[in-house]
Design a protein around this motif. Structure first.
Motif, PDB file in Angstrom:
ATOM      1  N   ILE A  46       4.884   2.385  -2.683  1.00 13.09           N
ATOM      2  CA  ILE A  46       4.253   1.737  -1.532  1.00 13.09           C
ATOM      3  C   ILE A  46       2.780   1.384  -1.749  1.00 13.09           C
ATOM      4  CG2 ILE A  46       5.872   2.649   0.149  1.00 13.09           C
ATOM      5  CD1 ILE A  46       3.778   4.854   0.753  1.00 13.09           C
ATOM      6  N   MET A  47       2.260   1.633  -2.918  1.00 18.80           N
ATOM      7  CA  MET A  47       0.898   1.231  -3.251  1.00 18.80           C
ATOM      8  C   MET A  47       1.015   0.112  -4.274  1.00 18.80           C
ATOM      9  SD  MET A  47      -0.603   3.214  -1.297  1.00 18.80           S
ATOM     10  CE  MET A  47      -1.961   4.313  -1.257  1.00 18.80           C
TER      11      MET A  47
ATOM     12  N   ARG B 271       2.778  -5.480   6.191  1.00 18.82           N
ATOM     13  CA  ARG B 271       3.181  -4.739   7.394  1.00 18.82           C
ATOM     14  C   ARG B 271       4.204  -3.657   7.029  1.00 18.82           C
ATOM     15  NH1 ARG B 271       5.585  -8.671  10.323  1.00 18.82           N
ATOM     16  NH2 ARG B 271       3.543  -9.657  10.488  1.00 18.82           N
TER      17      ARG B 271
ATOM     18  N   ARG C 214       2.444  -0.824   5.019  1.00 18.35           N
ATOM     19  CA  ARG C 214       1.514  -0.039   5.838  1.00 18.35           C
ATOM     20  C   ARG C 214       2.261   0.862   6.805  1.00 18.35           C
ATOM     21  NH1 ARG C 214      -3.714  -3.982   6.832  1.00 18.35           N
ATOM     22  NH2 ARG C 214      -4.565  -3.695   4.727  1.00 18.35           N
ATOM     23  N   GLN C 215       3.451   0.460   7.252  1.00 17.44           N
ATOM     24  CA  GLN C 215       4.262   1.321   8.113  1.00 17.44           C
ATOM     25  C   GLN C 215       4.690   2.583   7.380  1.00 17.44           C
ATOM     26  OE1 GLN C 215       7.444  -1.206   9.496  1.00 17.44           O
ATOM     27  NE2 GLN C 215       6.225  -2.005  11.186  1.00 17.44           N
ATOM     28  N   LYS C 216       4.711   2.524   6.049  1.00 18.70           N
ATOM     29  CA  LYS C 216       5.081   3.682   5.232  1.00 18.70           C
ATOM     30  C   LYS C 216       3.839   4.350   4.640  1.00 18.70           C
ATOM     31  CE  LYS C 216       9.585   1.885   4.043  1.00 18.70           C
ATOM     32  NZ  LYS C 216      10.716   2.586   3.491  1.00 18.70           N
ATOM     33  N   ASP C 217       2.662   4.070   5.229  1.00 19.16           N
ATOM     34  CA  ASP C 217       1.370   4.589   4.771  1.00 19.16           C
ATOM     35  C   ASP C 217       0.998   4.090   3.383  1.00 19.16           C
ATOM     36  OD1 ASP C 217       0.816   5.991   7.127  1.00 19.16           O
ATOM     37  OD2 ASP C 217       2.031   7.680   6.462  1.00 19.16           O
ATOM     38  N   GLY C 218       1.457   2.907   3.035  1.00 18.92           N
ATOM     39  CA  GLY C 218       1.095   2.280   1.771  1.00 18.92           C
ATOM     40  C   GLY C 218       0.106   1.154   2.001  1.00 18.92           C
ATOM     41  N   ASP C 219      -0.127   0.380   0.964  1.00 19.36           N
ATOM     42  CA  ASP C 219      -1.044  -0.744   1.066  1.00 19.36           C
ATOM     43  C   ASP C 219      -0.735  -1.751  -0.038  1.00 19.36           C
ATOM     44  OD1 ASP C 219      -3.065  -2.294   2.125  1.00 19.36           O
ATOM     45  OD2 ASP C 219      -4.701  -1.028   1.398  1.00 19.36           O
TER      46      ASP C 219
END
Length: 111
Positions: free
Chosen positions: A41-42, A66, A69-74
């Protein structure tokens, strides 16, 4: 549209080739979903080989952001070409995404 990915620690680097447009949007969405489902997720999206992007392509990267980021990624963007930079700036995605001149800089920014 070839999509290649590699890992640097917990950061996934994704290189997109050719065009990100309506015809290739589903392939991009599927690739992003696979990465998200795998817990990668990064992301750094490398645009150095993207020659064209339309509104569908823009929608894809916003949707992916989106989703991650919902999974705390970027997602960070790197190597934006002169062909697509004006489009990103016109719709002000440069205010939404962190954009770097190189993949290395984008990877380091996650620290």
């Amino acid at each position: 549209m070839p999509i290649h990915s590699s890992q640097t620690g917990n950061i996934t680097q994704v290189q997109i080739e050719d065009r990100l447009e309506a015809d290739t949007a589903q392939e991009f969405r599927d690739a992003m979903a696979q990465l998200a489902d795998a817990g990668k997720i990064m992301l750094v999206l490398d645009f150095s080989k993207v020659s064209f992007m339309d509104s569908s392509g823009l929608g894809c990267i916003v949707s992916a952001l989106r989703q991650f980021r919902q999974k705390d990624g970027d997602i960070k963007l790197a190597c934006i070409t002169d062909d697509i930079r004006p489009l990103i700036e016109i719709v002000r995605l440069n205010r939404v995404f962190d954009i770097y001149d190189s993949v290395e800089e984008a990877v380091k920014s996650f620290d």
